[in-house]
Structure formats: C-alpha cells, structure tokens
Scaffold this active site. Structure first.
Site, PDB file in Angstrom:
ATOM      1  CE  LYS A  13      -1.849   3.031   1.975  1.00  0.00           C
ATOM      2  NZ  LYS A  13      -1.679   4.458   1.602  1.00  0.00           N
ATOM      3  CD  GLU A  65      13.040   0.452   9.324  1.00  0.00           C
ATOM      4  OE1 GLU A  65      13.589   1.425   9.885  1.00  0.00           O
ATOM      5  OE2 GLU A  65      13.627  -0.616   9.097  1.00  0.00           O
ATOM      6  CB  CYS A 106      13.063   8.434   8.314  1.00  0.00           C
ATOM      7  SG  CYS A 106      14.121   7.374   7.334  1.00  0.00           S
ATOM      8  CD  GLU A 122      10.355  12.780  11.683  1.00  0.00           C
ATOM      9  OE1 GLU A 122       9.162  12.470  11.851  1.00  0.00           O
ATOM     10  OE2 GLU A 122      11.180  12.051  11.129  1.00  0.00           O
TER      11      GLU A 122
HETATM   12  P1  NAD Z   1       2.241   8.572   7.599  1.00  0.00           P
HETATM   13  O1  NAD Z   1       2.359   7.734   8.814  1.00  0.00           O
HETATM   14  O2  NAD Z   1       1.214   9.634   7.575  1.00  0.00           O
HETATM   15  O3  NAD Z   1       1.943   7.673   6.301  1.00  0.00           O
HETATM   16  C1  NAD Z   1       2.746   6.587   5.949  1.00  0.00           C
HETATM   17  C2  NAD Z   1       1.907   5.527   5.268  1.00  0.00           C
HETATM   18  O4  NAD Z   1       0.947   5.037   6.205  1.00  0.00           O
HETATM   19  C3  NAD Z   1       1.114   6.026   4.057  1.00  0.00           C
HETATM   20  O5  NAD Z   1       1.113   5.029   3.070  1.00  0.00           O
HETATM   21  C4  NAD Z   1      -0.276   6.198   4.621  1.00  0.00           C
HETATM   22  O6  NAD Z   1      -1.291   6.074   3.661  1.00  0.00           O
HETATM   23  C5  NAD Z   1      -0.340   5.048   5.603  1.00  0.00           C
HETATM   24  N1  NAD Z   1      -1.344   5.197   6.658  1.00  0.00           N
HETATM   25  C6  NAD Z   1      -1.879   6.333   7.166  1.00  0.00           C
HETATM   26  N2  NAD Z   1      -2.808   6.043   8.100  1.00  0.00           N
HETATM   27  C7  NAD Z   1      -2.845   4.698   8.208  1.00  0.00           C
HETATM   28  C8  NAD Z   1      -3.595   3.788   9.017  1.00  0.00           C
HETATM   29  N3  NAD Z   1      -4.488   4.219   9.897  1.00  0.00           N
HETATM   30  N4  NAD Z   1      -3.346   2.472   8.870  1.00  0.00           N
HETATM   31  C9  NAD Z   1      -2.434   2.014   7.993  1.00  0.00           C
HETATM   32  N5  NAD Z   1      -1.724   2.828   7.193  1.00  0.00           N
HETATM   33  C10 NAD Z   1      -1.924   4.145   7.298  1.00  0.00           C
HETATM   34  O7  NAD Z   1       3.684   9.141   7.367  1.00  0.00           O
HETATM   35  P2  NAD Z   1       4.134  10.202   6.295  1.00  0.00           P
HETATM   36  O8  NAD Z   1       3.809  11.553   6.805  1.00  0.00           O
HETATM   37  O9  NAD Z   1       3.644   9.799   4.965  1.00  0.00           O
HETATM   38  O10 NAD Z   1       5.707   9.957   6.302  1.00  0.00           O
HETATM   39  C11 NAD Z   1       6.540  10.710   7.081  1.00  0.00           C
HETATM   40  C12 NAD Z   1       7.001   9.944   8.292  1.00  0.00           C
HETATM   41  O11 NAD Z   1       7.609   8.727   7.894  1.00  0.00           O
HETATM   42  C13 NAD Z   1       8.046  10.685   9.058  1.00  0.00           C
HETATM   43  O12 NAD Z   1       7.801  10.603  10.435  1.00  0.00           O
HETATM   44  C14 NAD Z   1       9.330   9.958   8.711  1.00  0.00           C
HETATM   45  O13 NAD Z   1      10.346  10.087   9.645  1.00  0.00           O
HETATM   46  C15 NAD Z   1       8.863   8.568   8.551  1.00  0.00           C
HETATM   47  N6  NAD Z   1       9.778   7.783   7.700  1.00  0.00           N
HETATM   48  C16 NAD Z   1      10.556   6.829   8.280  1.00  0.00           C
HETATM   49  C17 NAD Z   1      11.460   6.106   7.517  1.00  0.00           C
HETATM   50  C18 NAD Z   1      12.335   5.043   8.148  1.00  0.00           C
HETATM   51  O14 NAD Z   1      12.876   4.238   7.414  1.00  0.00           O
HETATM   52  N7  NAD Z   1      12.515   5.017   9.463  1.00  0.00           N
HETATM   53  C19 NAD Z   1      11.572   6.345   6.159  1.00  0.00           C
HETATM   54  C20 NAD Z   1      10.769   7.328   5.597  1.00  0.00           C
HETATM   55  C21 NAD Z   1       9.858   8.030   6.390  1.00  0.00           C
END
Ligand code: NAD
Length: 481
Positions: A177, A252, A286, A383
C-alpha cells in the site's frame, strides 16, 4: 512525464484492474501544486482480493520456486529498473518533488536492492544443532506467508526496494500500500515485476488512503507480517491493529538524528555532511540529521561555516534540479512553517532562498539554520520533516551524549572526531540503530541493516538482517535411535 501504465488501477494477481469502488484520488505535482492525474482509491475489498491473490501465489507457481529462481527474478527486476531509469527518475521527481539528481540516486538504490537481494536469496541458511544422542536437529528459514508493506511518500523507490526486495527474496507474497501522495513508482514497480516474470500474485499493489486501504491491510487476518514505514502516530495504529492478529511488525519511524562535532574533527570534511544530511529531499528524510551538536570551542566557527553554505542553497522545481525541491504538500508546508514560527528572529542564523521563478502553487520553503535554542525546546526535540537544522553547543563528551540521547527517538547518529577511543566509546553509548564515525549515512548502503530504537521504531530492514525479519524459523528435531 507520461507513465507507460494506467495510473488509476490497482495491481492484483498479476492484472491491472479498477478498484472495487471505482473511485479515484488526485495526484499532484508538489513543484506546481497542479493535478497531474488520478490514482485508484483502493479499499478493504481490494485488500481482500490482493491478500487472496498472494495466498494463491504461495500455494501455486510462486511458492514452488527455489531460492535460486527467486533470486533470478529479482536480478531481472533490477536490470529492468536500470533500463527504465530515466522514466522512473522523472516520475519520482514529479510525484515527490525531489530534484532530479536525487530521484536518479533513488533509482540506483532500487536497482541495488534488487541486485543485493537477488544475490542473497539462496544464501539464507539454517543451522545444525548438537543435541542428545539419537537426534539430528536443524533449523529451516521459511517464508512467513503474505507480507503487508505500507510505505510513505518521501522515498518510495528506496523503501519499496528494501522492504519488498527482502520479503520476495525470502519467498513471501507481498501486498504493497503506497502513500496516497506519491504512488507512481510503486505502480511502475508492479509493472516491472510483471515484465520480469514474477508469477501472478507474488507482488500486489493497492493504492488508496491510509485510513481505508492501509488500515484494512494492517488489520487483515491473512497477513502474516506488516512492514510499516511512516510516522510515529500511524506506527502506533499499525502495531495495535497487527496485535489483534498477533502478527509481527517492523516499524521504521521518524527521528531527530544528531551529528556530534568535536573540536578535534576535520570540519572541512564534515561540512558538506553536516548540511546535506539535513537538507536532502528538503529535510523530508527519516534519517535526516536535524540536530548538529558542536563542542563549544568551535561552535561559532561551525555555525558561521554552515551559515555560509545555507545562504547559497536554493529551493526550486524538482525538474530544474537545484539543491532542494518543494515540500510534498501544502499541509507539510504549513507544518514546517508553523514550527519555524516558534523560532525567535535571533535564532534564525541563516536562510537559503526560494527561486524567484518557482511556481506560486508549489510548496516551497527556504532552508533555515537555527541556533540559540535549549536542547529541550520543541524545535530541538520534535521531528519537523522540513529543511530545518538546529545547532546546539556542548562542553564535553558526557554532555554531548546526554543531549544526543535526549529525545524519544533513536534512528541515526554520527560522531566527527579524530580520537579513536572516543569514536568507540560513543558508538556504544549513542542510542541509535546506526552510528556513523566521520561520515553520515555511508551513502545509504543497501547492505547496512537499518532501523531504530524508541520512537524511531523496531525491527531492521536493509542488509542481510532483513531476511531474518521476513522469515520464520522452524526447528526440526529428528529422533532416529
Ligand atoms: P504517515 O504515517 O502519515 O503515512 C505513511 C503511510 O501510512 C502512508 O502510506 C499512509 O497512507 C499510511 N497510513 C496512514 N494512516 C494509516 C492507518 N491508519 N493504517 C495504515 N496505514 C496508514 O507518514 P508520512 O507523513 O507519509 O511519512 C513521514 C514519516 O515517515 C516521518 O515521520 C518519517 O520520519 C517517517 N519515515 C521513516 C522512515 C524510516 O525508514 N525510518 C523512512 C521514511 C519516512
């Protein structure tokens, strides 16, 4: 930029199809704010169908392949990624808003993940265990089954590569997804997997909203492992949903990663890392280094040298390939500027610029370097996920460790120092999943296990380690008298 596949479909069981509801969502270009197409609004029904297709793949052609054969498919996929490098880079730049050079680096990383896991697929071995007389005992590493993968918008290709690459190498069937903000390369990945010859159902991609398709995937009883990359808040929801099915999750999450600069460091060598680790992908990384801790004796010097670099940085449309692109969305821009409003005028040490001809509808934020904050301030704790770095002074090694470890996160840290003893001490004492000594990020090495502690998550992806996470260990004890 015209993808070679229909962007408004889901990919299930080896076929492109409309999602069950027939609904779509807009795709927009962060550099202009304009709509550039539609993606499918997949939901629970599509997730059901994808999990079912994955299950069939496991009991069919995909499940019958040997590790060598799975490796060959991944190698073919890696080659196809490289053949489509220009199109993939252009898609990622347009969809995510990242400068073209950075998007090209992400294509290379995706190919490298395919290559690495292609080579690793047939090298995952069990053990024989010395045991009592009359027994032969050994372990088998087996696929978990159907694995769910939820990825964010900031590095779609890299995260798909590390997560699905390892899961497929181990023989799992995957349901992906992608993030609703940036789906294009996830869809391209599905089509390249089809071209590479992956059996139907081994790779399934269902775009949609997090609260709909994402939530349905994490709560699905047919999913045996959930790999989630994203924010802390969503990570909590994902872990809770998976707990109801008692399945493992890899989380992650985010970070507030520090670089520790000691007075004996080679500042000239460190300088580009200090800045770029914070500004790559406009800080939407991240493992971005958003805190720069500097020994007080050289604090003013490092501040001035970083400030000078900042003044030359330019945010511009992704395709013009300057230092930074726009942020992903108007909402992300609002979050970042909201944080910047917390800083006093005197705390804004230096700023970059937004290109004067950048389109008004784009989500541009000029990079900002901050100093004069306490380690406990929100700007130094939370962050921000934008082009903002905070400089903090320290007096000695002890204080540096306290500040570095003083957030709920623990993803990445680095130490700049010529003192080998200090390097070794700090590598142990810093709370982080990766510690870099006199570098930062090791150029993203796909071979290097990656993941966090605390609010940065748990479990490891990348490297050989990920293969253990995406497999299940079985112990076989044979009694033969
Ligand atoms: P997010 O949590 O809003 O979304 C990430 C994913 O989760 C998207 O595909 C979204 O559609 C999905 N999602 C949202 N609500 C959900 C739910 N209730 N159930 C299941 N899936 C759901 O994060 P974002 O704003 O898109 O990304 C930024 C964040 O990701 C930052 O905090 C960043 O640090 C982190 N990040 C971490 C890594 C790592 O490897 N540690 C890498 C990239 C980004």
């Amino acid at each position: 930029m015209q993808p070679w596949f229909d962007t408004d479909k889901v990919f299930i069981g080896g076929r492109w199809q409309r999602c069950a509801s027939g609904g779509t969502l807009p795709m927009s270009d962060p550099s202009t704010g304009r709509e550039i197409g539609r993606i499918a609004r997949g939901g629970a029904e599509d997730i059901d169908a994808a999990v079912e297709a994955a299950r069939k793949a496991l009991s069919g052609d995909w499940g019958r392949l040997t590790a060598v054969e799975r490796g060959r498919l991944l190698a073919r996929l890696g080659a196809l990624v490289l053949e489509h490098a220009d199109a993939l880079a252009e898609m990622e730049a347009t969809d995510v808003g990242k400068p073209l050079t950075q998007a090209r680096a992400d294509v290379t990383a995706l190919a490298r993940y395919c290559e690495f896991y292609a080579g690793a697929a047939d090298k995952v071995m069990g053990e024989t265990i010395p045991f009592q007389q009359g027994f032969t005992v050994y372990t088998l590493r087996e696929p978990i089954g159907v694995t769910g993968h939820i990825v964010p918008w900031n590095y779609p290709m890299q995260i798909i590569g590390r997560s699905l690459g390892a899961a497929l190498a181990m023989g799992n069937a995957c349901v992906l997804k992608p993030a609703e903000e940036a789906c294009l390369t996830a869809l391209a990945f599905a089509d390249l997997a089809r071209m590479a010859g992956f059996p139907d159902g081994a790779v399934n991609v269902v775009p949609g909203l997090g609260a709909e398709a994402g939530a349905a995937l994490t709560a699905h009883p047919g999913v045996g492992h959930v790999s989630f990359t994203g924010s802390v808040g969503t990570g909590r929801l994902v872990q809770t949903a998976a707990a109801a099915n008692l399945v493992p999750v890899t989380l992650e999450l985010g970070g507030k990663s520090p670089q520790l600069v000691f007075a004996d460091a080679d500042i000239g060598k460190a300088l580009p890392f200090l800045v770029n680790a914070g500004l790559q992908n406009a800080g939407q990384t991240c493992s971005a280094s958003s805190r720069i801790l500097v020994e007080r004796r050289r604090f003013d010097e490092v501040t001035e040298r970083m400030a000078e670099v900042y003044r030359g940085k330019l945010a511009a449309p992704a395709m013009s390939d300057r230092d930074l692109g726009p942020l992903i969305s108007a909402r992300q821009k609002e979050i970042v500027t909201g944080y910047l409003d917390l800083a006093g005028q005197g705390q804004r040490v230096a700023e970059g610029r937004v290109a004067p001809d950048a389109p008004d509808g784009g989500h541009y934020v000029a990079p900002v370097l901050l100093a004069g904050l306490a380690p406990e301030d929100r700007l130094a704790q939370e962050e921000i996920f934008g082009p903002v770095q905070v400089l903090l002074p320290f007096d000695d090694e002890e204080e540096a460790v306290v500040i570095a470890n003083g957030t709920p996160y623990g993803l990445v840290a680095s130490v700049w120092s010529a003192d080998g003893g200090r390097q070794m001490r700090l590598a142990k004492r810093l709370r982080a999943g990766q510690v870099f000594l006199n570098n930062y990020g090791a150029a993203g090495g796909v071979e290097l296990p990656f993941g966090g502690t605390g609010h940065s998550g748990h479990g490891r992806e990348k490297g050989f380690e990920a293969l253990y996470g995406f497999s299940s260990l079985k112990t076989v004890a044979a009694h033969h008298g």
